[in-house]
Design a protein around this motif. Sequence first.
Motif, PDB file in Angstrom:
ATOM      1  N   ASP A 159       0.807  -1.215   0.000  1.00  0.00           N
ATOM      2  CA  ASP A 159       0.000   0.000   0.000  1.00  0.00           C
ATOM      3  C   ASP A 159       0.842   1.268   0.000  1.00  0.00           C
ATOM      4  O   ASP A 159       1.871   1.355   0.690  1.00  0.00           O
ATOM      5  CB  ASP A 159      -0.905   0.046   1.234  1.00  0.00           C
ATOM      6  CG  ASP A 159      -1.956  -1.053   1.220  1.00  0.00           C
ATOM      7  OD1 ASP A 159      -2.547  -1.274   0.141  1.00  0.00           O
ATOM      8  OD2 ASP A 159      -2.168  -1.680   2.270  1.00  0.00           O
ATOM      9  N   THR A 161       1.174   5.191   1.209  1.00  0.00           N
ATOM     10  CA  THR A 161       0.895   5.758   2.526  1.00  0.00           C
ATOM     11  C   THR A 161       0.391   7.190   2.399  1.00  0.00           C
ATOM     12  O   THR A 161       0.959   7.995   1.635  1.00  0.00           O
ATOM     13  CB  THR A 161       2.169   5.738   3.387  1.00  0.00           C
ATOM     14  OG1 THR A 161       2.641   4.397   3.504  1.00  0.00           O
ATOM     15  CG2 THR A 161       1.899   6.282   4.779  1.00  0.00           C
ATOM     16  N   ARG A 229     -11.028  11.436   6.650  1.00  0.00           N
ATOM     17  CA  ARG A 229     -11.274  10.196   7.386  1.00  0.00           C
ATOM     18  C   ARG A 229     -12.767   9.946   7.581  1.00  0.00           C
ATOM     19  O   ARG A 229     -13.235   8.808   7.469  1.00  0.00           O
ATOM     20  CB  ARG A 229     -10.533  10.237   8.719  1.00  0.00           C
ATOM     21  CG  ARG A 229      -9.019  10.307   8.539  1.00  0.00           C
ATOM     22  CD  ARG A 229      -8.261  10.203   9.846  1.00  0.00           C
ATOM     23  NE  ARG A 229      -6.837  10.420   9.636  1.00  0.00           N
ATOM     24  CZ  ARG A 229      -5.991   9.535   9.120  1.00  0.00           C
ATOM     25  NH1 ARG A 229      -6.456   8.339   8.764  1.00  0.00           N
ATOM     26  NH2 ARG A 229      -4.723   9.826   8.961  1.00  0.00           N
ATOM     27  N   ASN A 235      -8.310   5.823   5.204  1.00  0.00           N
ATOM     28  CA  ASN A 235      -8.581   4.857   6.267  1.00  0.00           C
ATOM     29  C   ASN A 235      -7.239   4.445   6.856  1.00  0.00           C
ATOM     30  O   ASN A 235      -6.450   3.777   6.206  1.00  0.00           O
ATOM     31  CB  ASN A 235      -9.323   3.643   5.718  1.00  0.00           C
ATOM     32  CG  ASN A 235      -9.717   2.657   6.809  1.00  0.00           C
ATOM     33  OD1 ASN A 235      -9.429   2.872   7.979  1.00  0.00           O
ATOM     34  ND2 ASN A 235     -10.375   1.577   6.421  1.00  0.00           N
ATOM     35  N   GLY A 236      -6.988   4.860   8.100  1.00  0.00           N
ATOM     36  CA  GLY A 236      -5.686   4.594   8.689  1.00  0.00           C
ATOM     37  C   GLY A 236      -4.620   5.359   7.936  1.00  0.00           C
ATOM     38  O   GLY A 236      -4.683   6.582   7.819  1.00  0.00           O
ATOM     39  N   SER A 237      -3.653   4.643   7.390  1.00  0.00           N
ATOM     40  CA  SER A 237      -2.593   5.283   6.612  1.00  0.00           C
ATOM     41  C   SER A 237      -2.776   5.104   5.111  1.00  0.00           C
ATOM     42  O   SER A 237      -1.899   5.458   4.325  1.00  0.00           O
ATOM     43  CB  SER A 237      -1.224   4.708   7.012  1.00  0.00           C
ATOM     44  OG  SER A 237      -1.154   3.319   6.690  1.00  0.00           O
ATOM     45  N   ARG A 240      -8.047   5.728   0.172  1.00  0.00           N
ATOM     46  CA  ARG A 240      -9.029   4.863  -0.477  1.00  0.00           C
ATOM     47  C   ARG A 240      -9.603   5.468  -1.752  1.00  0.00           C
ATOM     48  O   ARG A 240      -9.798   4.771  -2.740  1.00  0.00           O
ATOM     49  CB  ARG A 240     -10.172   4.542   0.492  1.00  0.00           C
ATOM     50  CG  ARG A 240      -9.746   3.747   1.718  1.00  0.00           C
ATOM     51  CD  ARG A 240      -9.188   2.411   1.325  1.00  0.00           C
ATOM     52  NE  ARG A 240      -8.831   1.605   2.494  1.00  0.00           N
ATOM     53  CZ  ARG A 240      -8.159   0.467   2.422  1.00  0.00           C
ATOM     54  NH1 ARG A 240      -7.780  -0.003   1.253  1.00  0.00           N
ATOM     55  NH2 ARG A 240      -7.865  -0.214   3.509  1.00  0.00           N
TER      56      ARG A 240
END
Length: 371
Positions: A159, A161, A229, A235-237, A240
């Motif tokens: 992924d 970041t 968010r 979502n998190g780091s 999306r």
Amino acid sequence: MRADSRPTTRPAHNPSSPATALIVGASLAGLMTALTLSRTGVHVTLLERSDETGRTGAALHVQDGLLERITGLPTSQVPQPLAPGIQTWFAVHGALRAAIEANPIIELRQNTTVRKVGQDAHSAWALTSERQRITADIVIGADGHRSTVRRHIAPEHPDATFAGYVIWIGIADESAIRTRRWPQDVAFLGDNDNTLLGYPLPGANGSHAPGSRRLGWAWYDSSRNGLLRSTGSVNGSVVRHSLMPAGIPNATYRELAAQARELFPSPWKEAILDSIERRAVIGTPIAEYVPARLANGRVAIVGDAAHVPTPMTGSGFAESLYDAEAIANAISDSGTTTNALLNYESARIRSARNLVQSGQGFSRSFARRAA
């Protein structure tokens, strides 16, 4: 090194190199890679999940002779000429698509979502959401910063970041902007907490004639990470998706308009306000990805699937072009498929890593001071 000094794709074909290729993703990197591979004699199938792709406001610096360089055609045979200089993403994508459609050994399949890729000693394949298995000699991922193909290349590091900020982007027509002095070059505006890039653009028909021109803008903003968010954009780091115009709250539009009036001079202020009034703004959360690998056997990645820099580097499009040329040259020169993709990785990995790392200092500093 200057972009125009990079080696261009050589048309010679090695009979033992791949005869067929699947490219996952038909955005700019995918289209350029398809065209350079076709010059080596490789038959290409492009798999694109959407009907069309588009990025409101995105602008690119186009080199002189870009299409001729990629396709190997003389100017008179380029299906849709593209002027050098700053162009919209739409203009570049349209010209590349025209070249794809005119190429007899490239097939574009739209509405085809790839869920997984795989390989064995003899072939590589993509599995679609319709449970179809499409096979070729090699698979190349050009499927963006949320790449599915990257998960096959680097499952331990799949992924990109989140860099800690969003870029609001838009385009306004000259008719909506009252200004006596039309900008002639890219403008870099703002203070420590707000950064705006503005760029003059030709009209939709490519004309620079007064009255038909446009202004594009990109506003770097790290004060709305909570919005990103809460909407699921981040979502998190992990980034999306972008915030599309209909998904941006009216309160956010009002806040942006008030800030633009206070922070930015004409004509950029008017360009932003016009885009906001028309609800023609996209919020793109910025992700970064430093690659450890670019190839694994018969599978490789290019463009944003391979390296995701902040747009502040201004080099993402050029580096995608170099990926396309390097992978085609490696296939022309190498005796086997796996050697070709390893040679591609060797040729590009250092530059790909340096590209992303060159922008990380800005990202860390901007996200920290504006948070």
